[in-house]
Design an enzyme around this catalytic site. Structure first.
Site, PDB file in Angstrom:
ATOM      1  N   TYR A   1      56.016  40.715  54.537  1.00 20.30           N
ATOM      2  CA  TYR A   1      54.849  40.444  53.700  1.00 20.30           C
ATOM      3  C   TYR A   1      54.258  39.098  54.107  1.00 20.30           C
ATOM      4  O   TYR A   1      54.361  38.707  55.248  1.00 20.30           O
ATOM      5  CB  TYR A   1      55.204  40.526  52.202  1.00 20.30           C
ATOM      6  CG  TYR A   1      53.963  40.797  51.393  1.00 20.30           C
ATOM      7  CD1 TYR A   1      53.227  41.963  51.608  1.00 20.30           C
ATOM      8  CD2 TYR A   1      53.487  39.882  50.480  1.00 20.30           C
ATOM      9  CE1 TYR A   1      52.051  42.203  50.922  1.00 20.30           C
ATOM     10  CE2 TYR A   1      52.320  40.119  49.778  1.00 20.30           C
ATOM     11  CZ  TYR A   1      51.601  41.274  50.008  1.00 20.30           C
ATOM     12  OH  TYR A   1      50.431  41.507  49.343  1.00 20.30           O
TER      13      TYR A   1
ATOM     14  N   ARG B   1      39.097  42.344  50.668  1.00 23.49           N
ATOM     15  CA  ARG B   1      39.498  40.939  50.518  1.00 23.49           C
ATOM     16  C   ARG B   1      41.002  40.834  50.772  1.00 23.49           C
ATOM     17  O   ARG B   1      41.777  40.643  49.855  1.00 23.49           O
ATOM     18  CB  ARG B   1      39.150  40.447  49.109  1.00 23.49           C
ATOM     19  CG  ARG B   1      39.218  38.935  48.936  1.00 23.49           C
ATOM     20  CD  ARG B   1      39.360  38.551  47.482  1.00 23.49           C
ATOM     21  NE  ARG B   1      40.570  39.076  46.877  1.00 23.49           N
ATOM     22  CZ  ARG B   1      41.761  38.500  46.957  1.00 23.49           C
ATOM     23  NH1 ARG B   1      41.931  37.383  47.656  1.00 23.49           N
ATOM     24  NH2 ARG B   1      42.813  39.049  46.351  1.00 23.49           N
TER      25      ARG B   1
ATOM     26  N   LYS C   1      53.618  45.940  50.251  1.00 24.83           N
ATOM     27  CA  LYS C   1      53.885  45.827  48.808  1.00 24.83           C
ATOM     28  C   LYS C   1      54.904  46.868  48.365  1.00 24.83           C
ATOM     29  O   LYS C   1      55.817  46.571  47.583  1.00 24.83           O
ATOM     30  CB  LYS C   1      52.594  46.016  48.017  1.00 24.83           C
ATOM     31  CG  LYS C   1      51.658  44.820  48.054  1.00 24.83           C
ATOM     32  CD  LYS C   1      51.954  43.857  46.917  1.00 24.83           C
ATOM     33  CE  LYS C   1      51.047  42.638  47.026  1.00 24.83           C
ATOM     34  NZ  LYS C   1      51.126  41.746  45.889  1.00 24.83           N
TER      35      LYS C   1
ATOM     36  N   GLU D   1      44.886  46.548  44.863  1.00 22.36           N
ATOM     37  CA  GLU D   1      45.322  45.441  45.713  1.00 22.36           C
ATOM     38  C   GLU D   1      44.207  44.985  46.642  1.00 22.36           C
ATOM     39  O   GLU D   1      43.630  45.783  47.382  1.00 22.36           O
ATOM     40  CB  GLU D   1      46.534  45.891  46.539  1.00 22.36           C
ATOM     41  CG  GLU D   1      47.270  44.775  47.221  1.00 22.36           C
ATOM     42  CD  GLU D   1      47.941  43.832  46.232  1.00 22.36           C
ATOM     43  OE1 GLU D   1      48.007  42.623  46.544  1.00 22.36           O
ATOM     44  OE2 GLU D   1      48.395  44.282  45.172  1.00 22.36           O
ATOM     45  N   ASP D   2      43.895  43.698  46.592  1.00 28.69           N
ATOM     46  CA  ASP D   2      42.959  43.063  47.519  1.00 28.69           C
ATOM     47  C   ASP D   2      41.570  43.704  47.513  1.00 28.69           C
ATOM     48  O   ASP D   2      40.945  43.905  48.564  1.00 28.69           O
ATOM     49  CB  ASP D   2      43.539  43.035  48.938  1.00 28.69           C
ATOM     50  CG  ASP D   2      44.653  42.001  49.069  1.00 28.69           C
ATOM     51  OD1 ASP D   2      44.826  41.210  48.120  1.00 28.69           O
ATOM     52  OD2 ASP D   2      45.340  41.958  50.093  1.00 28.69           O
TER      53      ASP D   2
ATOM     54  N   ASP E   1      47.471  43.296  40.961  1.00 28.97           N
ATOM     55  CA  ASP E   1      48.420  42.223  41.266  1.00 28.97           C
ATOM     56  C   ASP E   1      47.718  40.904  41.533  1.00 28.97           C
ATOM     57  O   ASP E   1      48.237  39.847  41.201  1.00 28.97           O
ATOM     58  CB  ASP E   1      49.282  42.623  42.463  1.00 28.97           C
ATOM     59  CG  ASP E   1      50.465  41.691  42.654  1.00 28.97           C
ATOM     60  OD1 ASP E   1      51.111  41.350  41.644  1.00 28.97           O
ATOM     61  OD2 ASP E   1      50.748  41.294  43.799  1.00 28.97           O
ATOM     62  N   ASP E   2      46.523  40.946  42.113  1.00 27.40           N
ATOM     63  CA  ASP E   2      45.796  39.714  42.408  1.00 27.40           C
ATOM     64  C   ASP E   2      45.375  39.006  41.124  1.00 27.40           C
ATOM     65  O   ASP E   2      45.343  37.772  41.070  1.00 27.40           O
ATOM     66  CB  ASP E   2      44.555  40.013  43.257  1.00 27.40           C
ATOM     67  CG  ASP E   2      44.911  40.742  44.539  1.00 27.40           C
ATOM     68  OD1 ASP E   2      45.725  40.199  45.305  1.00 27.40           O
ATOM     69  OD2 ASP E   2      44.412  41.861  44.753  1.00 27.40           O
TER      70      ASP E   2
ATOM     71  N   ASN F   1      46.932  32.270  50.216  1.00 24.75           N
ATOM     72  CA  ASN F   1      47.645  32.856  51.355  1.00 24.75           C
ATOM     73  C   ASN F   1      46.659  33.278  52.434  1.00 24.75           C
ATOM     74  O   ASN F   1      45.506  33.543  52.141  1.00 24.75           O
ATOM     75  CB  ASN F   1      48.429  34.097  50.881  1.00 24.75           C
ATOM     76  CG  ASN F   1      49.619  33.739  50.032  1.00 24.75           C
ATOM     77  OD1 ASN F   1      50.361  32.819  50.355  1.00 24.75           O
ATOM     78  ND2 ASN F   1      49.801  34.458  48.933  1.00 24.75           N
TER      79      ASN F   1
END
Length: 591
Positions: free
Chosen positions: A139, A192, A210, A282-283, A305-306, A447
């Site tokens: 990850y 993103r 993930k 996610e993203d 999660d973000d 990150n």
């Protein structure tokens, strides 16, 4: 967070259990593998009993040289393997030695992915037993580089790719996936990816990574996990002109075309897998992330999660850090750099916890939290031009044009970076926040490592060793004036695997903010006195399976308390039940 999303849903809450949804579906352990103890015999089912050459190429059941003499006879493996019989432990030793030979992290990533595609249990055993060493490989930060180069290193597909070409046929596409009992889906549209921007279809590395952590750290069985990339094009010109790009070669679809595809996807997921499948967004870019969470939060089991995972892990770090910096949550002033989905999500959860502790309305506790975006401090005079998720943070104050000036006038005790832009916590900023506090808490969360607001070395040197520091990506210990400083990693992997396990074992049908608070509180309690002596505000990752089980038990308990759990009767000991449900990657013996 729920209060912000309710405004987008016309006041509808996740606890209302919208009449637009019905409780149905769910998953079952069809072949009894989850309930089998490690010494019980299992049957290597595929569509038929796997044997011979096909068994060696089935990652779910392949054991390589660890097949016993009896198994080699029973499953027609004679001659297909060298004569030696080895152990999983020896295979693990061989693989970790081989991986350590590689000097380039991307080569280590590719080696791990090759192992995952050929021998699933050995992959997870290796990851579980060497989690601190291999987590940065499978990850962040290495997965970011892997996504950037995904087309060039692509060997075989992982997960499901749903593009605009499949519009009107998404349910059929889902049925192409060989596993039927899906419990967790991680889905991205690649717009993103980490702090790297629009990577289009190549964002698949994120859902794959993930879900590997859902299994290794949270114990959700691999066959119950489904990574999905929704390809609506990309605005990344470099990728569009790359001959090895694997996605649609067109500009991103937006508006009605985009929302219709996503709605078809969400409807098909529920129809195919039932009410209790967890869909983790996610993203996604800010403008879509909040809208999707608001739109489907009352009708599906959804989690971002973000926004929510990051918020929960940061809140846990802040709560744990209070033992080092002193005071209660409400005694501190927070300043954020970054007001996107991560920054506003963290701020909202901190305000919610503060409200819960002080029994003060959340509108009041928000006033202890200030945000800086690309245009400066978010203040009331800017409200008319702000996106909806920034408006709750527009407080009364004169405009301030920079982070440094904001530090000087707001005088924060806690500085949090979620900007996605590196090197923003300059020497002047760290010195300014240190001049205000004896022990400032500095969290550089962006990150991958290249996008971190500052490094651990910079934080400790510029604060003269006084800062309590945590980051999104890992940093090595730092020596300053003869003392070694250890920085914590505010990694979402502390939260989402255990959080997801808690939802699965309780049969939860919605995600509520109180579950996120329960996860944060459970994580904060795992920090030991020994950790505190080193300046750490997170427990070591070596204990992650135990941490995940603990978080799962707390999340499940909250689901039952809120009336959102469907797995009845409720287990008497949720911690033991969570531990008993966790997938273990040791080899099984075959009939």
């Amino acid at each position: 967070m729920e209060s912000t999303l309710k405004a987008l849903r016309d006041g509808e809450s996740v606890l209302d259990l919208s009449p637009r949804s019905t409780v149905s579906g769910g998953v079952e352990d069809v072949y009894g593998e989850d309930h089998a103890t490690e010494d019980q015999l299992v049957t290597p089912w595929n569509f038929s009993v796997a044997s011979g050459y096909s068994l060696l190429r089935d990652p779910q059941y392949n054991k390589g040289l660890a097949f016993t003499e009896k198994e080699r006879d029973a499953h027609y493996l004679r001659g297909l393997l060298p004569p030696t019989v080895t152990s999983q432990q020896l295979q693990e030793k061989q693989w970790i030695n081989n991986i350590r030979q590689y000097q380039v992290p991307l080569q280590k990533y590719m080696a791990m992915m090759e192992l995952q595609e050929t021998n699933e249990r050995l992959f997870y055993k290796l990851l579980v037993d060497n989690v601190e060493e291999l987590l940065p490989i499978v990850y962040t930060p290495t997965v970011g580089e892997a996504c950037q180069k995904y087309g060039s290193i692509f060997k075989r597909p992982q997960g499901l790719y749903i593009s605009l070409k499949e519009k009107g046929k998404i349910l059929e596409v889902l049925k192409n996936w060989p596993e039927r009992s899906i419990q967790v889906i991680v889905v991205t549209d690649g717009e993103r990816i980490l702090g790297l921007g629009d990577l289009g279809c190549q964002g698949m590395g994120i859902p794959v990574g993930k879900l590997a952590l859902y299994t290794a750290l949270g114990g959700v069985r691999p066959s119950a996990c489904l990574p999905i990339t929704i390809d609506v094009g990309t605005n990344n010109e470099k990728l569009l002109n790359d001959e090895f790009y694997i996605g649609l070669r067109q500009k991103r679809a937006t508006g009605k075309e985009y929302s219709e595809l996503l709605h078809e996807f969400m409807t098909a997921v529920k129809q195919n897998y039932g009410e209790k499948v967890l869909v983790q967004f996610e993203d996604f870019a800010n403008h879509n992330a909040f809208e999707l969470l608001a739109k489907y939060g009352t009708t599906h089991l959804v989690f971002n999660d973000d926004i929510q995972g990051t918020a929960s892990v940061v809140l846990a770090g802040v709560v744990a850090a209070l033992k080092l910096i002193g005071g209660n949550l409400a005694d501190h002033t927070f300043l954020f750099l970054g007001a996107g989905e991560a920054g506003t999500g963290i701020a909202e959860l901190i305000a919610l916890e503060m409200s819960k502790q002080t029994k003060t309305p959340i509108e009041e506790t928000r006033k202890k939290i200030w945000l800086v975006d690309s245009k400066g401090l978010i203040v009331s005079s800017r409200k008319a031009s702000l996106q909806h998720f920034k408006k709750p943070w527009a407080h009364e104050h004169d405009p301030v044009d920079s982070l440094l000036n904001a530090v000087k006038v707001i005088k924060p005790t806690i500085l949090i970076g979620s900007s996605g832009v590196g090197k923003q916590f300059t020497k002047e900023v760290i010195e300014a926040v240190t001049s205000i506090n004896d022990k400032p808490l500095v969290m550089a969360l962006s990150n991958p490592t290249s996008q971190s607001e500052c490094t651990a070395e910079e934080a400790y040197h510029w604060s003269e060793g006084r800062a309590i520091f945590a980051s999104g990506s890992p940093f090595d210990p730092v020596e300053y004036k003869g003392k070694v400083y250890y920085s914590g990693q505010a990694n979402n992997a502390y939260i989402f695997p255990g959080f997801g396990l808690g939802l699965v074992i309780s049969g939860a049908i919605r995600v509520h903010d109180d579950m996120l608070l329960a996860a944060s509180e459970a994580l904060a309690k795992q920090v030991s006195e020994e950790n505190y002596k080193k300046g750490l505000i997170y427990p070591p990752f070596s204990d992650i399976r135990k941490i995940s089980a603990n978080i799962a038990a707390h999340v499940a308990a909250k689901a039952y308390e809120l009336g959102l759990a469907t797995r009845l009767p409720r287990p008497q000991n949720l911690l033991k039940y969570a531990e008993s449900c966790m997938y273990t990657p040791v080899y099984r013996n075959y009939r």
